[in-house]
Design a protein around this motif. Structure first.
Motif, PDB file in Angstrom:
ATOM      1  N   LEU A   6       0.844  -1.190   0.000  1.00 26.39           N
ATOM      2  CA  LEU A   6       0.000   0.000   0.000  1.00 26.39           C
ATOM      3  C   LEU A   6       0.879   1.239   0.000  1.00 26.39           C
ATOM      4  CD1 LEU A   6      -2.651  -1.094   2.636  1.00 26.39           C
ATOM      5  CD2 LEU A   6      -2.895  -1.047   0.157  1.00 26.39           C
ATOM      6  N   ARG A   8       1.346   4.500   1.338  1.00 27.68           N
ATOM      7  CA  ARG A   8       0.855   5.231   2.517  1.00 27.68           C
ATOM      8  C   ARG A   8       0.731   6.737   2.276  1.00 27.68           C
ATOM      9  NH1 ARG A   8      -1.381   1.564   6.215  1.00 27.68           N
ATOM     10  NH2 ARG A   8      -0.292  -0.371   5.845  1.00 27.68           N
ATOM     11  N   VAL A  12      -5.394   4.903   2.076  1.00 23.37           N
ATOM     12  CA  VAL A  12      -5.294   3.446   2.075  1.00 23.37           C
ATOM     13  C   VAL A  12      -6.644   2.804   1.777  1.00 23.37           C
ATOM     14  CG1 VAL A  12      -4.823   1.463   3.574  1.00 23.37           C
ATOM     15  CG2 VAL A  12      -3.272   3.417   3.570  1.00 23.37           C
ATOM     16  N   GLN A  15      -7.325   2.518  -1.865  1.00 21.23           N
ATOM     17  CA  GLN A  15      -6.511   1.493  -2.523  1.00 21.23           C
ATOM     18  C   GLN A  15      -7.094   0.100  -2.277  1.00 21.23           C
ATOM     19  OE1 GLN A  15      -2.107   2.166  -2.058  1.00 21.23           O
ATOM     20  NE2 GLN A  15      -2.861   3.820  -0.731  1.00 21.23           N
ATOM     21  N   TRP A  45      -5.114  -6.734   5.335  1.00 23.40           N
ATOM     22  CA  TRP A  45      -4.376  -5.550   4.916  1.00 23.40           C
ATOM     23  C   TRP A  45      -3.604  -4.884   6.051  1.00 23.40           C
ATOM     24  CZ3 TRP A  45      -3.919  -4.500  -0.123  1.00 23.40           C
ATOM     25  CH2 TRP A  45      -4.814  -5.153  -0.995  1.00 23.40           C
ATOM     26  N   VAL A  47      -4.759  -3.099   8.616  1.00 21.62           N
ATOM     27  CA  VAL A  47      -5.270  -1.734   8.802  1.00 21.62           C
ATOM     28  C   VAL A  47      -6.254  -1.732   9.961  1.00 21.62           C
ATOM     29  CG1 VAL A  47      -4.961  -1.047   6.384  1.00 21.62           C
ATOM     30  CG2 VAL A  47      -7.133  -2.076   7.099  1.00 21.62           C
ATOM     31  N   THR A  51     -10.771   1.718   9.151  1.00 19.72           N
ATOM     32  CA  THR A  51     -10.400   1.805   7.735  1.00 19.72           C
ATOM     33  C   THR A  51     -11.166   0.761   6.937  1.00 19.72           C
ATOM     34  OG1 THR A  51      -8.205   2.641   8.288  1.00 19.72           O
ATOM     35  CG2 THR A  51      -8.464   1.660   6.102  1.00 19.72           C
TER      36      THR A  51
END
Length: 83
Positions: A6, A8, A12, A15, A45, A47, A51
């Motif tokens: 990813l 940054r 994010v 994406q 991911w 995250v 998110t």
């Protein structure tokens, strides 16, 4: 499927949403099938849950997925590109 790194410096969640849309359009996630949950997206991911929630909210708003309360999120029967 391995995840691309990813960037940054860009949002994010956008994406990740783009990758999931690609999976829907390629047929990897077929219409009517369950999409990864918030927790699964967060884990895959690496995250925050917030998110992952933003990813699914965006996909729902754009018509790629539909949510069924208490059941899960599913690929829309007619994703936007085929309407």
């Amino acid at each position: 499927m391995s995840n691309p790194d990813l960037d940054r410096s860009r949002p994010v969640w956008r994406q990740i949403a783009s990758v999931i849309v690609g999976r829907i359009e390629s047929g990897e996630y077929a219409p009517g099938t369950r999409t990864p949950s918030v927790v699964e997206i967060s884990t895959e991911w690496d995250v925050a849950v917030s998110t992952a929630q933003k990813v699914l909210a965006h996909l729902k708003t754009t018509g790629y997925v539909r949510a069924e309360v208490g059941i899960g999120t599913f690929v829309a029967d007619e994703p936007p590109e085929s309407r």
